[in-house]
Design a protein around this motif. Structure first.
Motif, PDB file in Angstrom:
ATOM      1  N   TYR A  46       0.836  -1.189   0.000  1.00  0.00           N
ATOM      2  CA  TYR A  46       0.000   0.000   0.000  1.00  0.00           C
ATOM      3  C   TYR A  46       0.871   1.239   0.000  1.00  0.00           C
ATOM      4  O   TYR A  46       1.948   1.251   0.581  1.00  0.00           O
ATOM      5  CB  TYR A  46      -0.922  -0.009   1.213  1.00  0.00           C
ATOM      6  CG  TYR A  46      -1.970  -1.104   1.153  1.00  0.00           C
ATOM      7  CD1 TYR A  46      -3.085  -0.957   0.348  1.00  0.00           C
ATOM      8  CD2 TYR A  46      -1.844  -2.272   1.890  1.00  0.00           C
ATOM      9  CE1 TYR A  46      -4.054  -1.939   0.295  1.00  0.00           C
ATOM     10  CE2 TYR A  46      -2.805  -3.257   1.838  1.00  0.00           C
ATOM     11  CZ  TYR A  46      -3.915  -3.087   1.037  1.00  0.00           C
ATOM     12  OH  TYR A  46      -4.870  -4.049   0.977  1.00  0.00           O
ATOM     13  N   SER A  47       0.352   2.288  -0.575  1.00  0.00           N
ATOM     14  CA  SER A  47       1.151   3.490  -0.774  1.00  0.00           C
ATOM     15  C   SER A  47       1.208   4.404   0.448  1.00  0.00           C
ATOM     16  O   SER A  47       2.025   5.313   0.483  1.00  0.00           O
ATOM     17  CB  SER A  47       0.602   4.272  -1.969  1.00  0.00           C
ATOM     18  OG  SER A  47      -0.752   4.636  -1.736  1.00  0.00           O
ATOM     19  N   SER A  48       0.353   4.215   1.419  1.00  0.00           N
ATOM     20  CA  SER A  48       0.379   5.104   2.586  1.00  0.00           C
ATOM     21  C   SER A  48       0.426   4.294   3.884  1.00  0.00           C
ATOM     22  O   SER A  48      -0.004   3.141   3.939  1.00  0.00           O
ATOM     23  CB  SER A  48      -0.860   5.998   2.599  1.00  0.00           C
ATOM     24  OG  SER A  48      -1.999   5.289   3.027  1.00  0.00           O
ATOM     25  N   GLY A  49       0.924   4.944   4.901  1.00  0.00           N
ATOM     26  CA  GLY A  49       0.994   4.309   6.211  1.00  0.00           C
ATOM     27  C   GLY A  49      -0.377   3.955   6.746  1.00  0.00           C
ATOM     28  O   GLY A  49      -0.565   2.901   7.347  1.00  0.00           O
TER      29      GLY A  49
ATOM     30  N   LYS B 273      -3.059   3.160   5.053  1.00  0.00           N
ATOM     31  CA  LYS B 273      -3.561   1.977   4.344  1.00  0.00           C
ATOM     32  C   LYS B 273      -2.882   0.712   4.855  1.00  0.00           C
ATOM     33  O   LYS B 273      -3.528  -0.307   5.054  1.00  0.00           O
ATOM     34  CB  LYS B 273      -3.350   2.119   2.832  1.00  0.00           C
ATOM     35  CG  LYS B 273      -4.276   3.124   2.191  1.00  0.00           C
ATOM     36  CD  LYS B 273      -4.035   3.207   0.698  1.00  0.00           C
ATOM     37  CE  LYS B 273      -4.988   4.187   0.034  1.00  0.00           C
ATOM     38  NZ  LYS B 273      -4.775   4.254  -1.416  1.00  0.00           N
ATOM     39  N   ARG B 274      -1.563   0.786   5.077  1.00  0.00           N
ATOM     40  CA  ARG B 274      -0.835  -0.370   5.601  1.00  0.00           C
ATOM     41  C   ARG B 274      -1.329  -0.746   6.995  1.00  0.00           C
ATOM     42  O   ARG B 274      -1.505  -1.926   7.307  1.00  0.00           O
ATOM     43  CB  ARG B 274       0.663  -0.097   5.633  1.00  0.00           C
ATOM     44  CG  ARG B 274       1.339  -0.221   4.278  1.00  0.00           C
ATOM     45  CD  ARG B 274       2.857  -0.173   4.391  1.00  0.00           C
ATOM     46  NE  ARG B 274       3.349   1.068   4.960  1.00  0.00           N
ATOM     47  CZ  ARG B 274       3.542   2.192   4.278  1.00  0.00           C
ATOM     48  NH1 ARG B 274       3.275   2.236   2.982  1.00  0.00           N
ATOM     49  NH2 ARG B 274       4.009   3.271   4.878  1.00  0.00           N
TER      50      ARG B 274
END
Length: 99
Positions: free
Chosen positions: A1-4, A6-7
């Motif tokens: 995932y591209s953002s913290g 989302k992760r």
């Protein structure tokens, strides 16, 4: 995932998310993903916010890890700890062979 965020949402495990009982008893720990994404919100709001949080995550392609009960959650946790122990043993065995 591209953002913290989302992760964090995707890597947390939620259990019995529709249960007010488990929400109260666990202090909101049954909805870990929302806690990790928006920690400034009081846990007393997680139960009411979770359906919308789930919808937003689905809209953005984030798969939330959910299990239906606390028993299944703990069974998965124990299994995961066992897997970590096996990896640790393999690593230690490899280290001893190469030393």
């Amino acid at each position: 995932y591209s953002s913290g965020a989302k992760r964090k949402a995707a890597s947390s495990v939620n259990f019995a998310v529709d249960s007010r009982f488990w929400s109260f008893l666990s202090g909101g720990l049954n909805t870990q993903s929302i806690h990790h994404v928006v920690p400034s919100i009081a846990c007393s709001h997680y139960h009411d916010l979770y359906p919308e949080f789930r919808r937003i995550c689905a809209k953005h392609g984030i798969h939330l890890k959910e299990t239906s009960s606390v028993i299944k959650f703990f069974q998965g946790f124990v299994k995961w700890i066992g897997e970590l122990a096996e990896v640790g043993e393999e690593s230690e065995t490899h280290h001893l062979k190469t030393s």
